[in-house]
Design a protein around this motif. Structure first.
Motif, PDB file in Angstrom:
ATOM      1  N   ALA A 165      25.370  58.023-101.386  1.00 33.85           N
ATOM      2  CA  ALA A 165      24.020  58.789-101.549  1.00 33.85           C
ATOM      3  C   ALA A 165      23.871  58.627-103.188  1.00 33.85           C
ATOM      4  O   ALA A 165      22.847  58.429-103.521  1.00 33.85           O
ATOM      5  N   THR A 166      24.954  58.754-103.848  1.00 31.02           N
ATOM      6  CA  THR A 166      24.834  58.479-105.427  1.00 31.02           C
ATOM      7  C   THR A 166      24.389  57.199-105.888  1.00 31.02           C
ATOM      8  O   THR A 166      24.021  56.898-106.643  1.00 31.02           O
ATOM      9  N   GLY A 169      20.669  56.928-103.818  1.00 34.44           N
ATOM     10  CA  GLY A 169      19.715  57.857-103.772  1.00 34.44           C
ATOM     11  C   GLY A 169      19.429  58.584-105.101  1.00 34.44           C
ATOM     12  O   GLY A 169      18.884  59.563-104.976  1.00 34.44           O
ATOM     13  N   GLY A 170      19.677  58.041-106.333  1.00 37.03           N
ATOM     14  CA  GLY A 170      19.566  58.685-107.365  1.00 37.03           C
ATOM     15  C   GLY A 170      20.740  59.285-108.053  1.00 37.03           C
ATOM     16  O   GLY A 170      21.636  59.362-107.566  1.00 37.03           O
ATOM     17  N   ASP A 171      20.303  60.087-109.320  1.00 32.32           N
ATOM     18  CA  ASP A 171      21.273  60.648-110.074  1.00 32.32           C
ATOM     19  C   ASP A 171      22.263  61.653-109.487  1.00 32.32           C
ATOM     20  O   ASP A 171      23.278  61.580-109.688  1.00 32.32           O
ATOM     21  N   ARG A 172      21.728  62.405-108.804  1.00 35.95           N
ATOM     22  CA  ARG A 172      22.355  63.807-108.075  1.00 35.95           C
ATOM     23  C   ARG A 172      22.170  63.642-106.583  1.00 35.95           C
ATOM     24  O   ARG A 172      21.773  64.445-105.958  1.00 35.95           O
ATOM     25  N   GLY A 173      22.305  62.260-105.992  1.00 33.96           N
ATOM     26  CA  GLY A 173      21.853  62.155-104.458  1.00 33.96           C
ATOM     27  C   GLY A 173      22.908  62.720-103.553  1.00 33.96           C
ATOM     28  O   GLY A 173      22.884  62.214-102.418  1.00 33.96           O
ATOM     29  N   GLY A 174      23.846  63.471-104.148  1.00 33.61           N
ATOM     30  CA  GLY A 174      25.175  63.701-103.550  1.00 33.61           C
ATOM     31  C   GLY A 174      25.449  63.946-102.045  1.00 33.61           C
ATOM     32  O   GLY A 174      26.276  63.185-101.643  1.00 33.61           O
ATOM     33  N   HIS A 175      24.695  64.873-101.347  1.00 34.43           N
ATOM     34  CA  HIS A 175      25.335  65.104-100.031  1.00 34.43           C
ATOM     35  C   HIS A 175      23.909  65.236 -98.982  1.00 34.43           C
ATOM     36  O   HIS A 175      24.262  65.938 -98.036  1.00 34.43           O
ATOM     37  N   ASN A 178      22.175  62.913 -93.826  1.00 29.46           N
ATOM     38  CA  ASN A 178      20.923  62.243 -92.852  1.00 29.46           C
ATOM     39  C   ASN A 178      19.955  61.271 -93.647  1.00 29.46           C
ATOM     40  O   ASN A 178      19.997  60.039 -92.802  1.00 29.46           O
ATOM     41  N   GLY A 179      19.610  61.636 -94.891  1.00 30.17           N
ATOM     42  CA  GLY A 179      18.803  60.549 -95.277  1.00 30.17           C
ATOM     43  C   GLY A 179      19.864  59.200 -95.574  1.00 30.17           C
ATOM     44  O   GLY A 179      19.040  58.105 -95.443  1.00 30.17           O
ATOM     45  N   VAL A 180      20.876  59.357 -95.967  1.00 27.91           N
ATOM     46  CA  VAL A 180      21.679  58.090 -96.347  1.00 27.91           C
ATOM     47  C   VAL A 180      22.017  57.294 -94.904  1.00 27.91           C
ATOM     48  O   VAL A 180      21.868  56.190 -94.866  1.00 27.91           O
ATOM     49  N   ARG A 181      22.241  58.383 -93.789  1.00 30.97           N
ATOM     50  CA  ARG A 181      22.503  57.435 -92.737  1.00 30.97           C
ATOM     51  C   ARG A 181      21.332  56.623 -92.100  1.00 30.97           C
ATOM     52  O   ARG A 181      21.581  55.396 -91.763  1.00 30.97           O
TER      53      ARG A 181
END
Length: 238
Positions: A165-166, A169-175, A178-181
């Motif tokens: 995700a990071t 998905g951006g600077d703080r795309g951390g957790h 579902n979006g990452v999947r």
């Protein structure tokens, strides 16, 4: 298959590298490991009959810490002639070995080994084990690495959905798993978790759920936060 890491010290990524090459199907892959420094990992790999090469990287580059980098140091790093010469030497070395695949295992290896693989025209897999976020790396470094991740590797493996995700998905795309999947449907990107047999053994012996943090003690790993959280959980659920 050439597996590249910048260090031979035994951090978590290097232990994962050791496990990876020790368990590869030798009927399909012939692993060779390239390290940018000498150290304990060399002997452990040799004990497992893995071919190891050490190409010494200059101390000013190998000693730079990820949490001490900034935009100025990144630009300086990219411009230093010794790094470019090192990449050229790596590319020539890869060609001499007739490597079919380069697998880079650390941030420095991703950049230096990745550029060398590109020069040599060899397929490249990045294995990313660090959070590429501005609460872990300086923002300019994180953005530059994220950009490089779109250009340099043919395939990209992350050790968790949080890491992935990071990276995409951006600077703080951390957790936002579902979006990452859904985004990781991209065939260039996937998640492969590191494994250990220890939790299963401990849980089987106690019959109770196990929660833990396995890793080298470092400020950015947050063991102090884990211990405070564990104390709160244990107070409510002894």
């Amino acid at each position: 298959m050439l597996v590249v890491d910048h260090t031979a010290e035994l951090g978590g990524g290097e232990i994962a590298l050791l496990n990876l090459v020790a368990h590869l199907d030798r009927s399909r892959y012939e692993p060779v490991v390239l390290l940018f420094a000498d150290g304990p990992l060399v002997r452990l790999l040799e004990d497992r009959n893995v071919e190891v090469h050490v190409r010494q990287l200059h101390a000013s580059v190998i000693g730079s810490r990820k949490d001490a980098l900034g935009a100025g140091s990144l630009l300086k790093f990219a411009a230093v002639a010794r790094s470019l010469v090192f990449c050229r030497e790596l590319a020539a070395f890869m060609c001499r070995l007739h490597v079919d695949l380069v697998h880079t295992n650390s941030l420095k290896a991703d950049l230096l080994g990745g550029l060398a693989a590109r020069v040599a025209g060899i397929p490249l897999l990045w294995h990313v084990r660090d959070r590429i976020a501005d609460d872990y790396l300086p923002r300019a470094v994180a953005r530059a690495f994220r950009f490089a991740g779109r250009l340099i590797p043919d395939r990209l493996v992350a050790n968790s959905y949080a890491t992935l995700a990071t990276l995409i998905g951006g600077d703080r795309g951390g957790h936002q798993q579902n979006g990452v999947r859904s985004r990781s449907g991209n065939p260039r990107v996937c998640v492969v978790h590191d494994g250990t047999s220890l939790p299963a053994q401990v849980q089987a012996s106690t019959g109770t759920p196990l929660v833990g943090l396995v890793g080298r003690i470092s400020p950015w790993k947050g063991q102090d936060i884990f211990l405070r959280a564990a104390a709160q959980v244990a107070a409510r659920f002894p």
